[in-house]
Motif scaffolding. Structure first.
Motif, PDB file in Angstrom:
ATOM      1  N   ALA A   3      65.237 -47.422  19.235  1.00 16.40           N
ATOM      2  CA  ALA A   3      65.052 -48.408  20.302  1.00 16.40           C
ATOM      3  C   ALA A   3      65.619 -47.861  21.599  1.00 16.40           C
ATOM      4  N   ALA A   4      64.907 -48.059  22.685  1.00 14.09           N
ATOM      5  CA  ALA A   4      65.417 -47.666  24.001  1.00 14.09           C
ATOM      6  C   ALA A   4      66.743 -48.385  24.262  1.00 14.09           C
ATOM      7  N   GLN A   5      67.706 -47.656  24.796  1.00 11.88           N
ATOM      8  CA  GLN A   5      69.030 -48.240  25.027  1.00 11.88           C
ATOM      9  C   GLN A   5      69.137 -48.975  26.353  1.00 11.88           C
ATOM     10  N   LEU A   6      68.291 -48.636  27.301  1.00  3.37           N
ATOM     11  CA  LEU A   6      68.401 -49.231  28.633  1.00  3.37           C
ATOM     12  C   LEU A   6      67.570 -50.496  28.780  1.00  3.37           C
ATOM     13  N   GLY A   7      66.821 -50.846  27.740  1.00  2.89           N
ATOM     14  CA  GLY A   7      66.078 -52.101  27.722  1.00  2.89           C
ATOM     15  C   GLY A   7      65.122 -52.228  28.892  1.00  2.89           C
ATOM     16  N   ALA A   8      65.080 -53.439  29.443  1.00  6.26           N
ATOM     17  CA  ALA A   8      64.153 -53.733  30.528  1.00  6.26           C
ATOM     18  C   ALA A   8      64.517 -53.027  31.822  1.00  6.26           C
ATOM     19  N   ASP A   9      65.703 -52.415  31.874  1.00  6.50           N
ATOM     20  CA  ASP A   9      66.139 -51.743  33.101  1.00  6.50           C
ATOM     21  C   ASP A   9      65.715 -50.281  33.168  1.00  6.50           C
ATOM     22  N   ALA A  10      65.159 -49.742  32.082  1.00  7.00           N
ATOM     23  CA  ALA A  10      64.875 -48.302  32.038  1.00  7.00           C
ATOM     24  C   ALA A  10      63.945 -47.865  33.155  1.00  7.00           C
ATOM     25  N   GLY A  11      62.897 -48.648  33.426  1.00 12.07           N
ATOM     26  CA  GLY A  11      61.949 -48.266  34.466  1.00 12.07           C
ATOM     27  C   GLY A  11      62.577 -48.212  35.843  1.00 12.07           C
ATOM     28  N   MET A  12      63.384 -49.224  36.165  1.00  7.26           N
ATOM     29  CA  MET A  12      64.059 -49.243  37.464  1.00  7.26           C
ATOM     30  C   MET A  12      65.025 -48.067  37.594  1.00  7.26           C
ATOM     31  N   ILE A  13      65.854 -47.867  36.566  1.00  4.23           N
ATOM     32  CA  ILE A  13      66.850 -46.796  36.618  1.00  4.23           C
ATOM     33  C   ILE A  13      66.164 -45.434  36.694  1.00  4.23           C
ATOM     34  N   GLY A  14      65.093 -45.264  35.921  1.00  2.72           N
ATOM     35  CA  GLY A  14      64.385 -43.992  35.937  1.00  2.72           C
ATOM     36  C   GLY A  14      63.662 -43.727  37.239  1.00  2.72           C
ATOM     37  N   ALA A  15      63.049 -44.751  37.822  1.00  3.66           N
ATOM     38  CA  ALA A  15      62.361 -44.568  39.102  1.00  3.66           C
ATOM     39  C   ALA A  15      63.352 -44.220  40.208  1.00  3.66           C
TER      40      ALA A  15
END
Length: 322
Positions: A295-307
């Protein structure tokens, strides 16, 4: 010189999440808006408006990164084609940059989620990892040799369009194919299978929710499955198994150290991951079938953090080159 604070935008087929991120992975400010129902022009205006609001709340932002659910020409900053949004050959980098007066960088939304998980999450330390983000559709991101793999123009890793059923249902949105894993295992497919199950099993929790007028979407199926409804659990067995068929093919091609699964559907946890991992173990060649499904650890925030991380890295690269 560090780029400091950057904005990361995760534009999905249904909703948009925007965050201001520090020089690491900490969110300093965020907002969420619906993205469905917009035209190209109104999407650009929505992005510019929300970025301006973020800058007012958090002064000193150096750049913005956009994660777009589309095939991307990175050199030109163009979103070429999106399955679940009305985007076609949209020069989104330049349009948004002109409106906000900041450097803007663009990448596929699953690529930036994969970057975030590689830098800060479940794939940290892995040189080779495959990420799928499961929401309205299914996005894909590849970490190969420690770097995001983007192909010749930036449009690679559309892993949601791996075909798992040759004569399967037409894929959704603008995809011309049939039997894609997106058509069969996305959040949209989860809701569709949940509605069918509710009709077949009116005494189940899903059936009762349907009789009460609840919308049977992916969230409702997840709620019922987590509450132990056998009918909803069975829907996740079906969806997770289909996902695992795709993972087996991807494992045979890439031999990743791990698969990372993110997006809204991951709220179901092992109800989704276990049947996917089981199919992977049974179908992929050894040793590829041993890759863990995480499971992704950053949850719903992964896209924002990655961008935001992508924007910071690209800005620092430009500064170093120039």
């Amino acid at each position: 010189m560090s780029a400091g604070k950057t904005i990361g935008v995760d534009l999905g087929g249904t909703k948009m999440a925007l965050g201001v991120v520090d020089s690491g992975s900490d969110l300093l400010w965020e907002s969420r808006e619906r993205s469905s129902g917009h035209s190209e022009d109104s999407l650009v205006e929505l992005l510019a408006r929300e970025i301006d609001e973020a800058r007012a709340a958090q002064p000193g932002i150096a750049a913005a990164g956009l994660g777009i659910p589309a095939t991307i020409d990175r050199d030109r900053g163009v979103a070429i084609s999106a399955v679940n949004l009305p985007i076609e050959d949209l020069p989104i980098r330049d349009l948004v940059s002109e409106r906000i007066g900041l450097p803007v960088f663009v990448d596929n939304d699953a690529n930036v989620a994969a970057l975030a998980e590689h830098l800060y999450g479940a794939a940290r330390g892995a040189d080779n990892a495959v990420m799928l983000t499961i929401g309205t559709g299914i996005g894909g991101g590849l970490i190969l040799g420690g770097e995001v793999y983007r192909g010749s123009t930036g449009a690679a890793a559309e892993l949601g369009h791996v075909v798992i059923e040759m004569d399967g249902p037409r894929c959704q949105g603008n995809c011309p194919n049939r039997g894609c894993v997106e058509a069969l295992a996305s959040g949209t497919a989860l809701g569709r299978e949940g509605r069918a199950a509710a009709e077949r099993e009116p005494e189940s929790m899903l059936g009762r929710m349907d009789a009460e007028g609840r919308e049977i979407d992916g969230r409702a199926v997840t709620e019922a499955a987590l509450a132990g409804d056998p009918t909803a659990v069975g829907v996740f067995e079906l969806i997770g198994g289909r996902l695992g068929v795709a993972l087996a093919s991807l494992a045979n091609v890439f031999e990743p150290e791990a698969f990372v699964i993110g997006g809204g559907v991951i709220a179901a946890g092992d109800l989704l991951l276990e049947p996917a991992a089981r199919e992977l173990r049974e179908r992929a060649l050894p040793p590829m079938n041993r890759a863990p499904v995480l499971a992704a650890q950053l949850g719903a925030d992964a896209g924002m953090i990655g961008a935001a991380a992508m924007a910071r890295l690209e800005l620092e690269r430009e500064r170093s080159a120039g």
